[in-house]
Design a protein around this motif. Structure first.
Motif, short mmCIF file in Angstrom:
data_model
loop_
_atom_site.label_atom_id
_atom_site.label_comp_id
_atom_site.label_asym_id
_atom_site.label_seq_id
_atom_site.Cartn_x
_atom_site.Cartn_y
_atom_site.Cartn_z
N PRO A 63 5.61 111.52 48.54
CA PRO A 63 6.16 112.21 47.35
C PRO A 63 7.56 111.76 46.97
O PRO A 63 7.92 111.79 45.79
CB PRO A 63 6.12 113.68 47.77
CG PRO A 63 5.06 113.76 48.80
CD PRO A 63 5.11 112.46 49.55
N ASP A 64 8.36 111.34 47.94
CA ASP A 64 9.73 110.93 47.64
C ASP A 64 9.87 109.41 47.49
O ASP A 64 10.97 108.88 47.54
CB ASP A 64 10.68 111.41 48.75
CG ASP A 64 10.26 110.88 50.11
OD1 ASP A 64 9.09 110.45 50.23
OD2 ASP A 64 11.09 110.91 51.04
N GLU A 65 8.76 108.66 47.31
CA GLU A 65 8.79 107.22 47.15
C GLU A 65 8.27 106.84 45.77
O GLU A 65 7.45 107.55 45.17
CB GLU A 65 7.95 106.52 48.22
CG GLU A 65 8.47 106.72 49.63
CD GLU A 65 7.58 106.06 50.67
OE1 GLU A 65 8.04 105.85 51.79
OE2 GLU A 65 6.41 105.76 50.34
N VAL A 66 8.74 105.66 45.27
CA VAL A 66 8.31 105.14 43.97
C VAL A 66 7.85 103.71 44.15
O VAL A 66 8.27 103.02 45.08
CB VAL A 66 9.43 105.22 42.91
CG1 VAL A 66 9.79 106.65 42.60
CG2 VAL A 66 10.65 104.44 43.38
N PHE A 67 7.00 103.23 43.24
CA PHE A 67 6.49 101.86 43.27
C PHE A 67 7.07 101.11 42.08
O PHE A 67 6.94 101.55 40.93
CB PHE A 67 4.96 101.88 43.19
CG PHE A 67 4.34 100.50 43.24
CD1 PHE A 67 4.26 99.81 44.43
CD2 PHE A 67 3.86 99.91 42.08
CE1 PHE A 67 3.71 98.54 44.47
CE2 PHE A 67 3.31 98.66 42.11
CZ PHE A 67 3.23 97.97 43.32
N LEU A 68 7.74 99.96 42.36
CA LEU A 68 8.37 99.16 41.32
C LEU A 68 7.43 98.05 40.89
O LEU A 68 6.89 97.32 41.73
CB LEU A 68 9.69 98.56 41.83
CG LEU A 68 10.77 99.56 42.26
CD1 LEU A 68 12.00 98.83 42.76
CD2 LEU A 68 11.13 100.47 41.10
N ASP A 69 7.25 97.90 39.59
CA ASP A 69 6.40 96.86 39.03
C ASP A 69 7.17 96.14 37.94
O ASP A 69 7.96 96.76 37.21
CB ASP A 69 5.12 97.46 38.46
CG ASP A 69 4.10 96.39 38.09
OD1 ASP A 69 4.35 95.22 38.45
OD2 ASP A 69 3.09 96.72 37.45
N GLY A 70 6.97 94.83 37.79
CA GLY A 70 7.69 94.05 36.79
C GLY A 70 6.92 92.82 36.39
O GLY A 70 5.92 92.44 37.02
N THR A 71 7.38 92.16 35.32
CA THR A 71 6.77 90.94 34.81
C THR A 71 7.66 89.76 35.15
O THR A 71 8.86 89.81 34.89
CB THR A 71 6.58 91.01 33.29
OG1 THR A 71 5.80 92.17 32.98
CG2 THR A 71 5.88 89.76 32.77
N PRO A 72 7.13 88.69 35.77
CA PRO A 72 7.98 87.53 36.10
C PRO A 72 8.60 86.94 34.85
O PRO A 72 7.94 86.81 33.82
CB PRO A 72 7.01 86.55 36.78
CG PRO A 72 5.84 87.38 37.19
CD PRO A 72 5.76 88.51 36.21
N LEU A 73 9.87 86.57 34.94
CA LEU A 73 10.58 85.98 33.82
C LEU A 73 10.31 84.48 33.80
O LEU A 73 10.45 83.80 34.80
CB LEU A 73 12.08 86.23 33.95
CG LEU A 73 12.96 85.63 32.84
CD1 LEU A 73 12.62 86.25 31.50
CD2 LEU A 73 14.44 85.84 33.16
N THR A 74 9.92 83.95 32.66
CA THR A 74 9.65 82.52 32.51
C THR A 74 10.40 81.99 31.31
O THR A 74 10.60 82.71 30.33
CB THR A 74 8.14 82.25 32.34
OG1 THR A 74 7.95 80.86 32.12
CG2 THR A 74 7.57 83.03 31.17
#
Length: 483
Positions: A63-74
């Motif tokens: 409950p106290d954790e988050v998941f980070l998601d992103g798009t690679p920069l090109t």
């Protein structure tokens, strides 16, 4: 009477079953004794293994954790005909880059396309845009000039040290960006002055297509260093700030930029693969084929071959070798170059023997001239593949046997090969080399043949320019790998 030293007594708690008493008795005098612990203190010490103390991990989010998601920069630009991906990566790839160079109170900024280069790169007749910024006051400034120069330099190297060099200016441009009321400028400089915005002085400059004072094309950026010679083509943009007063020093800031032009053959050509026929009744198109007769490597080789044939008691057969290419002799790098090798002879076995010993290679030839000396370096960048020899029916006769072998060769770096030259300084050329070198067992039956045919390589094909709009815009980044 000797007095024995008194040993300090140990008051700690010891285990009577251990050997600590023996250890204490053997310690040298004056050495401090190790500490002792009471049974209550020793009982509090954990004896459980470390595995029991490690926390438990799980792949599930707490409950106290988050998941980070992103798009690679090109920053790569899509190839012509391909659609760019949407999102942040697409907008980032289209964002222009700024190349800034600062020195003291001057800053030179160049805007470039989103090329993945550490140095500003421009193509054929491309527009260079940027601005000069004065970080201080304009009070004592008399004039601000923009200077663009291109220099070709060749150096002779002896044991790793340069001993002499030659240089030639191939591009020179001067433009005044700012001048005060008391400054004196020429009419040409006054016409080139642009309006400034505060302490920013924008400018734009079109790269010419030819060398100053000549019709020869402007060469690309270049650098090569060999054992005894070194050559370079370097382009520099510089901002010079001139001040009034003897005690005030002028300032300047400069940056190097790459000139990487894209080139194409002069026109489209017929289909790349063809079947060559020769002799009487040939159906080959004279506007399509270039027929090059190949002679023996030397008169000595031909004389030795004839002498050996006569010594064997047989008659010297007639022999002819011909190399055929497509017109014009300009091809795209890394694309197939078709050719044909034709051998005709009165001997029924000699044509097949010659074709079995033939080899065709693609060469890159770099020539550097400096201080009256010349250095030539040849590098093999491609080897040909031969097809099965054939006998064209329309070329056969009762007196001669004709055998034809079609082949194809490709080499070099994709979009990275270009032929150019600066008279008396540096030359980069390409050639197809034909060698017929028999083995030791066939040395008495076949003479040696050697021929070099000069060709040109380009970064793109004429079909690319016809099918894709804007494909020739921008620099040929494939040349960077050879700088």
């Amino acid at each position: 009477m000797s007095i024995s030293p008194i040993r300090p007594s140990y008051t700690g708690v010891t285990d009577p079953d251990s050997d600590l008493e023996v250890l204490y008795a053997t310690l040298p005098l004056g050495m401090p004794l190790p500490p002792a612990y009471s049974p209550s203190e020793s009982s509090t010490t954990s004896t459980s293994p470390m595995v029991d103390e490690t926390p438990e991990y799980s792949c599930q989010l707490q409950p106290d954790e988050v998941f980070l998601d992103g798009t690679p920069l090109t920053v790569s630009r899509p190839r012509p005909g391909e659609s760019s991906s949407s999102g942040a990566s697409s907008s980032a790839s289209r964002r222009p880059m700024q190349f800034n160079t600062c020195h003291n109170n001057l800053r030179l900024s160049l805007s470039s396309r989103s090329h993945q280069t550490q140095t500003p790169a421009y193509g054929h007749n491309e527009l260079i845009e940027g601005f000069a910024e004065v970080l201080g006051s304009l009070k004592h400034i008399e004039r601000i000039d923009l200077i663009v120069e291109g220099m070709v330099t060749t150096t002779v190297i002896d044991r790793g040290y340069p001993i002499s060099s030659d240089s030639k200016c191939i591009l020179s441009h001067r433009q005044t960006l700012y001048y005060s009321a008391s400054a004196t400028v020429s009419p040409e400089q006054e016409r080139g002055t642009v309006a400034s915005k505060g302490r920013l002085f924008p400018f734009s400059y079109h790269i010419p297509t030819t060398i100053d004072g000549s019709t020869a094309p402007l060469p690309p950026s270049f650098y090569r260093m060999y054992a005894t010679m070194e050559g370079s083509v370097r382009y520099v943009m510089r901002i010079e700030l001139h001040k009034r007063g003897i005690l005030r020093r002028n300032e300047k800031v400069e940056t190097v930029f790459l000139y990487l032009p894209k080139t194409t053959p002069p026109s489209t050509r017929p289909p790349s693969w063809y079947h060559y026929t020769s002799a009487a009744g040939s159906s080959s198109n004279p506007n399509r084929d270039v027929k090059i007769p190949i002679e023996p490597a030397s008169d000595r080789s031909q004389k030795e071959w004839k002498t050996m044939v006569l010594a064997s008691g047989t008659q010297v057969p007639d022999l002819g070798v011909e190399f055929s290419l497509l017109k014009p002799l300009v091809y795209q790098a890394r694309s197939p170059i078709p050719f044909s090798l034709t051998v005709s002879s009165t001997s029924p076995v000699l044509p097949d023997l010659i074709l079995s010993c033939a080899q065709v290679t693609l060469l890159r030839c770099t020539t550097i001239h400096a201080s009256g000396q010349t250095y030539r370096h040849e590098e093999v960048i491609g080897t040909a593949d031969f097809g099965k020899p054939e006998s064209p029916t329309e070329a056969q006769s009762q007196s001669k046997v004709v055998r034809v072998s079609n082949g194809c060769i490709e080499g070099g770096k994709e979009q990275g090969e270009i032929a150019w030259s600066v008279d008396g300084m540096v030359e980069v050329n390409y050639a197809l080399q034909v060698d017929i070198k028999p083995t030791l067992a066939l040395n008495a039956a076949i003479p040696n043949f050697h021929h070099k045919e000069a060709i040109e390589l380009t970064t793109h094909s004429a079909e690319d320019a016809d099918n894709w709009d804007g494909v020739l815009d921008g620099p040929a980044l494939g040349i960077i790998g050879r700088l």
